[in-house]
Design a protein around this motif. Structure first.
Motif, PDB file in Angstrom:
ATOM      1  N   ILE A 218       0.834  -1.200   0.000  1.00  0.00           N
ATOM      2  CA  ILE A 218       0.000   0.000   0.000  1.00  0.00           C
ATOM      3  C   ILE A 218       0.869   1.251   0.000  1.00  0.00           C
ATOM      4  O   ILE A 218       0.605   2.214  -0.731  1.00  0.00           O
ATOM      5  N   GLU A 219       1.930   1.259   0.786  1.00  0.00           N
ATOM      6  CA  GLU A 219       2.815   2.430   0.833  1.00  0.00           C
ATOM      7  C   GLU A 219       3.579   2.610  -0.471  1.00  0.00           C
ATOM      8  O   GLU A 219       3.810   3.737  -0.914  1.00  0.00           O
ATOM      9  N   ILE A 220       3.985   1.516  -1.107  1.00  0.00           N
ATOM     10  CA  ILE A 220       4.670   1.612  -2.407  1.00  0.00           C
ATOM     11  C   ILE A 220       3.729   2.213  -3.437  1.00  0.00           C
ATOM     12  O   ILE A 220       4.099   3.119  -4.193  1.00  0.00           O
ATOM     13  N   LEU A 221       2.501   1.723  -3.480  1.00  0.00           N
ATOM     14  CA  LEU A 221       1.533   2.264  -4.429  1.00  0.00           C
ATOM     15  C   LEU A 221       1.170   3.701  -4.092  1.00  0.00           C
ATOM     16  O   LEU A 221       0.933   4.508  -4.993  1.00  0.00           O
ATOM     17  N   ASP A 222       1.148   4.055  -2.815  1.00  0.00           N
ATOM     18  CA  ASP A 222       0.905   5.435  -2.421  1.00  0.00           C
ATOM     19  C   ASP A 222       2.018   6.346  -2.921  1.00  0.00           C
ATOM     20  O   ASP A 222       1.776   7.473  -3.330  1.00  0.00           O
ATOM     21  N   THR A 223       3.243   5.843  -2.898  1.00  0.00           N
ATOM     22  CA  THR A 223       4.379   6.625  -3.381  1.00  0.00           C
ATOM     23  C   THR A 223       4.253   6.920  -4.871  1.00  0.00           C
ATOM     24  O   THR A 223       4.722   7.947  -5.347  1.00  0.00           O
ATOM     25  N   LEU A 224       3.604   6.029  -5.607  1.00  0.00           N
ATOM     26  CA  LEU A 224       3.464   6.201  -7.053  1.00  0.00           C
ATOM     27  C   LEU A 224       2.241   7.024  -7.455  1.00  0.00           C
ATOM     28  O   LEU A 224       2.022   7.261  -8.641  1.00  0.00           O
ATOM     29  N   THR A 225       1.445   7.475  -6.489  1.00  0.00           N
ATOM     30  CA  THR A 225       0.250   8.267  -6.800  1.00  0.00           C
ATOM     31  C   THR A 225       0.632   9.720  -7.081  1.00  0.00           C
ATOM     32  O   THR A 225       1.749  10.147  -6.775  1.00  0.00           O
ATOM     33  N   PRO A 226      -0.298  10.500  -7.644  1.00  0.00           N
ATOM     34  CA  PRO A 226       0.002  11.907  -7.931  1.00  0.00           C
ATOM     35  C   PRO A 226       0.351  12.748  -6.706  1.00  0.00           C
ATOM     36  O   PRO A 226       0.970  13.796  -6.839  1.00  0.00           O
TER      37      PRO A 226
END
Length: 140
Positions: A27-35
């Motif tokens: 979840i944190e990795i995907l959060d890092t890739l968000t706008p």
């Protein structure tokens, strides 16, 4: 500086591989890739194939089956590929060290270039680690 290392410092294409994880690091990795954090401004994007990746992100623990799959994916990656272990589980096994299904640290099968411990590491820490990784690749 070789052409491959120079290209790695321009834009990093990332392939994320999750072992048997609790999903917090994912979840944190995907959060890092968000706008909100906008890693694309640095040229960092998530790709769907290991054959297009410059960076292999590992998260979670790797049990016996997942470790073999991770090794196969690493072998299929174009070289040079940078391997980053994200989270306490990928770095050391964390609370799953004494589990019957843990196969041991992933760095015994795959050479890991960078470790980012934490449970889970925050997006700011991941961005700081990527900046340090690019600086290391440039030789600074």
């Amino acid at each position: 500086m070789s052409f491959a290392v120079n290209a790695l410092t321009r834009s990093l294409w990332v392939f994320h591989l999750a072992g048997s994880a609790c999903n917090n690091c994912d979840i944190e990795i995907l959060d890092t890739l968000t706008p909100r954090y906008d890693l694309e401004r640095f040229g960092i994007i998530l790709v769907g194939s290991i054959r297009h990746a410059d960076v292999l992100l590992l998260s979670g623990i790797f049990n016996k089956k997942a470790a073999l799959r991770a090794k196969r994916l690493y072998d299929a990656a174009p070289k040079p590929v940078v391997v980053v272990a994200i989270g306490g589980c990928a770095c050391s096994g964390h609370m799953f060290q004494n589990s019957y299904n843990w196969d041991g640290p992933i760095n015994r099968l795959i050479p890991v270039d960078a470790y980012l411990p934490g449970c889970p590491p925050k997006p700011e820490a991941m961005i700081a680690a990527l900046v340090k990784l690019v600086a290391k690749l440039k030789g600074k």
